[in-house]
Each structure stands twice: as C-alpha cells, then as structure tokens.
Design an enzyme around this catalytic site. Structure first.
Site, PDB file in Angstrom:
ATOM      1  N   ASN B  70       0.837  -1.199   0.000  1.00  0.00           N
ATOM      2  CA  ASN B  70       0.000   0.000   0.000  1.00  0.00           C
ATOM      3  C   ASN B  70       0.864   1.238   0.000  1.00  0.00           C
ATOM      4  O   ASN B  70       2.006   1.230   0.475  1.00  0.00           O
ATOM      5  CB  ASN B  70      -0.954   0.019   1.210  1.00  0.00           C
ATOM      6  CG  ASN B  70      -0.346   0.722   2.404  1.00  0.00           C
ATOM      7  OD1 ASN B  70      -0.339   1.955   2.471  1.00  0.00           O
ATOM      8  ND2 ASN B  70       0.194  -0.050   3.331  1.00  0.00           N
ATOM      9  N   ASN B 100      -2.011   7.251  16.661  1.00  0.00           N
ATOM     10  CA  ASN B 100      -0.777   7.102  15.892  1.00  0.00           C
ATOM     11  C   ASN B 100      -0.426   8.457  15.281  1.00  0.00           C
ATOM     12  O   ASN B 100      -1.227   9.042  14.552  1.00  0.00           O
ATOM     13  CB  ASN B 100      -1.029   6.039  14.812  1.00  0.00           C
ATOM     14  CG  ASN B 100       0.168   5.809  13.909  1.00  0.00           C
ATOM     15  OD1 ASN B 100       0.568   6.697  13.159  1.00  0.00           O
ATOM     16  ND2 ASN B 100       0.728   4.619  13.971  1.00  0.00           N
ATOM     17  N   CYS B 129       6.779   5.166   8.664  1.00  0.00           N
ATOM     18  CA  CYS B 129       5.958   5.033   7.462  1.00  0.00           C
ATOM     19  C   CYS B 129       6.820   5.158   6.213  1.00  0.00           C
ATOM     20  O   CYS B 129       7.526   6.153   6.042  1.00  0.00           O
ATOM     21  CB  CYS B 129       4.863   6.090   7.420  1.00  0.00           C
ATOM     22  SG  CYS B 129       3.909   5.970   5.896  1.00  0.00           S
ATOM     23  N   ILE B 190       5.980  -4.823  13.562  1.00  0.00           N
ATOM     24  CA  ILE B 190       6.703  -4.034  12.588  1.00  0.00           C
ATOM     25  C   ILE B 190       5.733  -3.195  11.741  1.00  0.00           C
ATOM     26  O   ILE B 190       4.593  -3.601  11.513  1.00  0.00           O
ATOM     27  CB  ILE B 190       7.547  -4.936  11.627  1.00  0.00           C
ATOM     28  CG1 ILE B 190       6.651  -5.929  10.890  1.00  0.00           C
ATOM     29  CG2 ILE B 190       8.655  -5.594  12.347  1.00  0.00           C
ATOM     30  CD1 ILE B 190       7.365  -6.767   9.834  1.00  0.00           C
ATOM     31  N   THR B 192       5.311  -1.608   7.800  1.00  0.00           N
ATOM     32  CA  THR B 192       5.421  -2.369   6.551  1.00  0.00           C
ATOM     33  C   THR B 192       6.852  -2.375   6.009  1.00  0.00           C
ATOM     34  O   THR B 192       7.666  -1.520   6.348  1.00  0.00           O
ATOM     35  CB  THR B 192       4.493  -1.781   5.479  1.00  0.00           C
ATOM     36  OG1 THR B 192       4.805  -0.398   5.343  1.00  0.00           O
ATOM     37  CG2 THR B 192       3.038  -1.946   5.883  1.00  0.00           C
ATOM     38  N   THR B 265      -3.764  -6.182   8.090  1.00  0.00           N
ATOM     39  CA  THR B 265      -4.240  -6.613   6.772  1.00  0.00           C
ATOM     40  C   THR B 265      -5.340  -7.670   6.857  1.00  0.00           C
ATOM     41  O   THR B 265      -6.215  -7.724   5.989  1.00  0.00           O
ATOM     42  CB  THR B 265      -3.039  -7.136   5.957  1.00  0.00           C
ATOM     43  OG1 THR B 265      -2.060  -6.099   5.917  1.00  0.00           O
ATOM     44  CG2 THR B 265      -3.425  -7.504   4.544  1.00  0.00           C
TER      45      THR B 265
END
Lengths: 260, 303
Positions: B70, B100, B129, B190, B192, B265
C-alpha cells in the site's frame, strides 16, 4: 449497512469467452441491493484481498453477478460450481440514483453487467417513460446479456470496436447520435476510464446530469483503508474520495478526470 | 477455567491483547457495523499528522503473494479534526484508544503529543511510514533520530509513549534500545516492509507511488523474528504486528515476547478477524491449561 454472508451458488455459466455468471441464493442481498452497488467476494485462501464484483441482476431471493476473468481472484471465482459457498460482504457502495423520466444507460465491456439491474429497477419505477441502453464491446464474441437488456429496456443499441456486431466504432459515438435525436433526463455510465471520461464530456456538452461508476484497486471495500481513491471536487476544493464507500457512483462533474 | 486475557501494558490495562493496527481500521466507524468495538483490547487509529493530508495519488494498493503493498500516504483529517469529529465516536466504546502520530519535524511530533495526551490512552509515535517523502521513516532508521523524537514526545506526554519501529533497517534491536534509553514506555513493530510490484504489460509500477509498504501473511515470519530480537534487547513491553491472521499467529508473537498484538491486513479479508484471533488465543490457553498470557509471553526456548 453491509452484511457478511455465506451464500450457496445455484448456477454458474461461461456466458462468453472469459466472462462468467454466478447466481447464488441470498434473500438479504436480493431485497436490499440497489443498482450500481457491489459485493466484496473472498476468492479462496491463497488471496489476501477480496474482489469487488458489481451486481448484475436479482430475481426473488437470487442474485446474479457477471464478471470477466482478469487475474487469480476472478479465475478462482470462475471455477466455482453449483452447491459451492461464497463468502460475501455486501451490498457495498452507494449505487445509482434514479431520477427523471427518460434514462440513458451506457456501458462498455466489463462495465455492462450492473446496468442491467439499473434498467430493471428503473423500469419498475412509476415515473419512468423510457430506458435506453447503449452497449459497447470489443467484438461480437465478447457481447453479453443482449437478450436481458432487450427485455428490460425500451431500446438497445450496440457498438463493437471491430464492427462484428451493431455499429462499427465506440459506444460513445452512439451516445452523441442518440442525444441529438432525443432528450434524456439522466445518463448512467459504467465502463473503462477513458469511456467514462468521454461520456462525461459529452454529457457536459449536452447539459445532461450524468452518473459514472468508477473503478479502482480496492482493499477493505467498506471505507476504512483509504486505498481505492478517486479525486473529486466540490465547491472548488479537490480531495480523494473513497470509491468503495463514497462511490462507486459519482456525479461526472464531481470527478477530477486525468488527462487523456 | 476461563483464561485471564487482561494485559497490563506500560501501566494501561487492556481487557484482552487484541488490538487493530493503524491504517487498516480507519477511525473504527466502518468496522463497527460488523461487531461491537468494545470486544477489542484497543484500537490504533489511522495515522495522524498535524495538518490534514490528501494522501498519494491512486493506485494505492496492489496484491502480492500472501500480502499487499500500500501507498496511501497518510490521508487523514489532521489531529484537530480527528479530536473534534472522530474521537467522540471511539470514546463510546469500552476499549483503549491509541493515537498514531507522524511528523515532519521533532517539533511537530511534540505539538501533536501535547494535544492528544489528555484525549487518548497511549501515543503511538510513528517513525516508520515508508510512504511519505519527508519525516516518518527518516526518523526511524537511525538510533539517534529515533531517540530524539522519543525524547521530545516524552517531555510533553502525560500518557505512555509507544514508538512504532520500521523493519527497513539493518539492526532493529539497536533502534529499539535507543528508544528505550530515550524514555519510551513501549514499542510496536513491525511497520510495513518497503516493496514494489511491476505491471509487465505496461512496464510501469502498479502503485502510482512506485513503491509501497508490504504487509499481510508474507511478512509474518519477519515480524516474529524482529519482535523476538527487540524483546531480547529491551525491558519495555512490545506490541507485535505484521501479518497476524490467526490465533496461532498471535500465540507465536506472545512466545516471541509480545505483550499485545495488532491485527492489520487480516481485517480486509475478514472484518471479524480480530474476534476470531481473540477466540483462538482463548482456545489455545484452555487447551494448554494455561491460566493467563504470562505463562507463554517470552517463554520461547531457543536453540
């Protein structure tokens, strides 16, 4: 409010080349679904994401989807047999807003199926005078649902890219011709991006309200993950709308179209 | 006997160890039509920035073997609008709210922490990110900058600070240690893993952002390994995430040392995945005759 359902398949058919139809039993969906809404269908354990599939038709407790095999998910779906179960989230999205008395439906290729339900639901409303469908396919071998549209609509015209059926050319050529001969109150469109962009331009030119059903790679399907974005504008401000939850149907004037 | 699923995480009591991961759950509204959000231990809300962000152009998602990429790029209304329009809804549920936050500068992190620290239960400081050009991951890839952000947020926060780590580093344990030394109350990992998918018909990347963050079952073994490495290096509690899809996956994470787990996910495949995972944890503890999670957390017997 979407349901999470497990539905039993009653019928499957390879309706043309790489296009398939699946009919399954679900009173809940059949009762609630609005033309232009879609289902998010799990396609086996090996795939992380569901596949968004538009609803083509309903009949009492039965729901029909028609889809084109494009990859692993739709291939898995095409191999289902009657009696198999489908894990479905739906109905999802906003669906078409039926307004006016004379309705024009324009669809291209894989975008044709949801317009059948639009035609049927429109024809059932008291205010409708006529429903005209313009359908485009690449060739005669890919032309689908012609009998169903003929039964549901006041008139149906076909265009194929190679001239093997109906008019030789794009379905958008049919649109101009049609708009020159008759006044329509509303256009509902579903098909490839470029087709929708041209339909939107023509609708502007003739000043007819037009709703387009947009497609984008999708994650959750319910509006949480913000992956299936479509740039839209309202009151001069642009933003990314969610195809799954704010759409998939948008006013063509709301969409910020990419350059050709 | 019913196993005790409660977890004391950095002084905050969670009624069960199952949370949902930031960015996969919006601000909760959509999933609340499928189940009562009070069933969850906690909710990590969609990543917030100081000012609202439009996000990246689409396509923003691509499926890969047992996973997804993503590149949403922090589409969010900004911290003020979140507190005004989204938080009241979340507060209606009996679950922990984890905000967040991401910034372009240490100062931005500090200002956001000040605003949020009376309003939520835990701050998740996102320094990981991969989808935005500045900030985010830039802070998470060196021990010094990770510590600087942690220190700044800790100075102003009245609530526990959990730092979210990136796997896109050579030595995650050294970054975890730097955050702990700078005062972090907990860690989450973790985020991504940077990846790419190419459309071979067009010769172009599938994602408009070219690259994106990989998540889903494909990353799960990497997540387990990193949670184990981090838990071996620090004393503060860890929220484990990365491809958790079943109760068994969650149990692996507890053995690796995680105190809480987060489901991301898997929500897309099954909206009720977190509840099934919670039941799977419960079933395992009953089957193994373990009264609580303390009996398995970190109890990994390595070779």
């Amino acid at each position: 409010m979407p349901f999470h359902l497990c539905c039993s398949i009653t019928e499957t058919e390879n309706i043309a080349q790489d296009q398939f139809s699946i009919v399954f039993d679900s009173v809940k969906l059949a009762d609630f679904v609005k033309a232009g809404q879609f289902l998010h269908i799990a396609c086996g354990d090996a795939l992380t994401l569901r596949r968004p599939i538009s609803i083509c038709d309903t009949d009492k407790s039965l729901v029909k989807v028609v889809f084109t095999v494009k990859g692993a998910g739709t291939r898995w779906l095409s191999l289902r047999k009657p009696g198999d179960m489908l894990d479905i989230l739906g109905p999802l999205g906003n669906g078409f807003d039926m307004k006016g008395e004379n309705l024009l439906l324009i669809g291209g290729g894989a975008g044709v199926p949801p317009l059948l339900l639009a035609a049927r639901q429109a024809a059932a409303l008291p205010q409708f005078e006529s429903v005209t469908a313009l359908l485009g396919f690449s060739d005669i071998g890919k032309a689908i649902l012609l009998g169903d549209f003929a039964a549901a609509c006041t008139s149906v015209e076909i265009a194929t890219d190679d001239g093997s059926l109906g008019r030789h050319g794009f379905v958008t050529d049919l649109l101009k011709y049609r708009l020159n001969t008759k006044r329509f109150d509303q256009i509902l469109a579903c098909g490839p991006y470029n087709m929708l962009r041209i339909v939107s331009e023509i609708a502007d030119e003739y000043d007819i309200p037009c709703q387009v059903s947009m497609e984008e790679r999708m994650g959750c399907g319910i509006g949480a993950c913000l992956t299936c974005s479509c740039k839209t504008k309202s009151a001069g401000k642009e933003k990314y709308s969610r195809v799954c939850a704010d759409g998939p149907v948008f006013s063509s004037r709301e969409v910020v179209w990419n350059e050709a | 006997m019913k196993p005790d699923l409660t977890v004391n995480f950095a002084g905050v009591c969670f009624k069960n160890p199952v949370t949902v991961a930031s960015g996969t759950f919006g601000f909760g509204k959509e999933y609340s039509s499928f189940y009562d959000l009070s069933e969850l231990g906690g909710i990590c809300v969609k990543g917030l920035t100081e000012k609202g962000r439009d996000g990246n152009p689409p396509p923003r998602i691509a499926e890969t073997p047992m996973g997804i990429l993503n590149s949403v790029g922090f589409q969010n209304p900004g911290v003020d609008l979140f507190m005004e329009t989204e938080l009241p809804f979340l507060k209606r549920f009996d679950t922990r709210i984890i905000a967040n936050i991401s910034g372009n500068t240490v100062e931005e992190y500090r200002r956001m922490a000040e605003k949020l620290s009376d309003a939520v239960d835990i701050l998740e400081v996102n320094i990981s990110c991969p989808n935005i050009k500045s900030g985010g991951i830039a802070f998470g890839t060196s021990p010094e900058s990770a510590a600087a952000v942690t220190h700044a947020v800790k100075q102003v926060s009245k609530i526990p600070v959990m730092v979210k780590l990136t796997p896109n580093v050579t030595d995650i344990a050294s970054i975890a240690k730097a955050c702990e030394d700078a005062g972090a109350d907990a860690l989450s990992l973790i985020n991504t893993i940077l990846g790419m998918k190419i459309n071979i018909e067009t010769g172009r990347p599938v994602l408009r952002n070219n690259t994106g963050g990989l998540s889903g079952p494909a990353v799960f073994p990497i997540a387990v390994r990193m949670v184990w490495q981090v838990c071996s290096a620090v004393k503060i509690p860890v929220m484990g995430m990365g491809g958790i899809t079943t109760g068994e996956d969650a149990i692996e994470m507890f053995f690796a040392g995680a105190s809480l787990i987060s489901v991301g996910t898997a929500n897309f495949g099954d909206p009720k995945a977190p509840l099934k995972i919670k039941k799977g944890i419960d079933d395992y503890l009953i089957r193994k005759n373990k009264p609580s999670l303390d009996c398995i957390r970190g109890r990994l017997e390595t070779y």
